[in-house]
Design an enzyme around this catalytic site. Structure first.
Site, PDB file in Angstrom:
ATOM      1  N   ASP A 119       5.311 -24.173   5.469  1.00 10.95           N
ATOM      2  CA  ASP A 119       6.426 -23.285   5.095  1.00 10.95           C
ATOM      3  C   ASP A 119       7.755 -23.496   5.829  1.00 10.95           C
ATOM      4  OD1 ASP A 119       6.526 -21.734   7.486  1.00 10.95           O
ATOM      5  OD2 ASP A 119       5.450 -20.049   6.630  1.00 10.95           O
TER       6      ASP A 119
ATOM      7  N   CYS B 130      -2.230  -9.658 -13.014  1.00  5.03           N
ATOM      8  CA  CYS B 130      -1.586  -8.429 -12.546  1.00  5.03           C
ATOM      9  C   CYS B 130      -1.624  -7.342 -13.615  1.00  5.03           C
ATOM     10  CB  CYS B 130      -0.130  -8.706 -12.152  1.00  5.03           C
ATOM     11  SG  CYS B 130       0.055  -9.675 -10.642  1.00  5.03           S
TER      12      CYS B 130
END
Length: 357
Positions: free
Chosen positions: A142, A197
């Protein structure tokens, strides 16, 4: 995506892939997906996000924008990317003791995850080199201009949720993503094409600072994690009440996610394993730059530095209306650091203000 199910028996798979898979499991990397290095489909949305001002003061996105176009911008010659997941604590959040601040789960260990994961990736790279000395690789955690969540989805590890995090049906979202880039072709996993979701909007509805512009789109300038970790200087007064007890980071949009209920049911380790699960706020004001460095140089807190941590501590104490903190805050309000002094004075005013209905 099952745990490390990449088919290393594929006729095109190099001989070292099975060894890397086994070693990754031993190191605690629980999922592996492999995707080809191709142009990033998320480059245009990233550009629009930056141009809309949603990156706030994180100029490193714009400064390295072109490198996000293609993984070649990080490692010339890369052909394949191995994407791993490494879980972090899933313990259910508990009430914070008065005078203490909440810390995002990923930082509970007190160790900078970049250091830990880089060591693991270097170990895997050495294993590959033993079988293929000519192989070039690069491990990333990251800090490189890679769209890790896009790569994770392309590698089959999960889907991007409405809270912008990668979600996995077995792991939820409590995991780090890391990548090992190699300059050879590998057998690739199928991308995770579906979203699970549904109609749920819990992450959007419960964000204390209303940081989501829409599902899947965050204004970082309102995000508690950004405000308490990345942001330098004073924090907008309107956003301070929403910070609540969070002195470093925030897990709210993960805590309310139904996909994190299963990980939270896993056997819980004692809090003694997690020295930074919460933080003594007044203790931060006893530190100077040297003692802060000595205590937190190897921890995630180092990124925020002493000024940011004291600023955050003052805001949390103000939100708690912690009367016992008044002597320390009064002294710290005289600090030569204008950001810390202002935050402490704000906290004093909050503590001394009458309760509102």
């Amino acid at each position: 995506m099952t745990v490390l199910e990449t088919d290393s028996s594929h006729e095109d798979a190099p001989t070292w892939l099975a060894s890397v898979k086994a070693q990754a499991t031993e190191l605690g990397l629980v999922n592996l997906g492999i995707t080809p290095a191709v142009q990033a489909t998320g480059f245009a949305p990233l550009t629009e996000w930056i141009e809309s001002g949603y990156a706030a003061s994180m100029d490193y996105f714009a400064n390295r924008l072109d490198a996000y176009r293609h993984p070649q911008g990080v490692m010339p010659g890369v052909q394949s990317i191995m994407v791993f997941a490494w879980p972090y604590p899933t313990n259910a959040s508990q009430e914070t003791a008065p005078g203490n601040g909440k810390v995002a789960r990923y930082a509970w260990s007190g160790v900078d995850y970049h250091d830990s994961i880089h060591r693991m990736l270097k170990t895997l790279a050495r294993t590959m080199k033993q079988s293929a000395p000519e192989l070039r690789s690069r491990g990333c955690v990251d800090t490189a201009p890679l769209l890790e969540r896009e790569l994770g989805q392309a590698a089959g590890l999960g889907w991007t949720g409405k809270n912008t995090l990668l979600l996995n049906r077995n792991l939820g979202s409590y995991f780090f993503l890391c990548c090992l880039m190699v300059d050879c072709e590998l057998p690739y996993d199928d991308a995770f094409e579906s979203s699970h979701c549904g109609t749920c909007t819990a992450c959007l509805d419960h964000c204390p600072t209303d940081a989501f512009v829409e599902p899947g789109l965050m204004d970082a300038g309102k995000c508690i994690s950004y405000l308490t970790i990345e942001h330098r200087g004073s924090i907008d007064h309107d956003l301070r009440p929403g910070i609540g007890n969070w002195v470093f980071g925030c897990d709210v949009c993960q805590e309310v996610c139904p996909w994190n209920r299963k990980p939270a049911k896993q056997p819980r380790q004692s809090r003694q394993h997690y020295p930074l699960h919460e933080l003594d706020l007044l203790g931060l004001f006893s530190l100077d730059e040297d003692s802060f460095r000595a205590k937190y140089r190897k921890s995630p807190f180092w990124r925020t530095r002493l000024q940011g941590m004291q600023r955050n501590a003052a805001i949390v104490l103000g939100n708690q209306k912690a009367k016992h903190a008044l002597p320390v805050l009064t002294q710290a309000a005289k600090s030569d650091d204008a950001v810390v002094a202002e935050a402490c004075q704000w906290a004093i005013n909050q503590i001394n203000s009458p309760p509102t209905d």
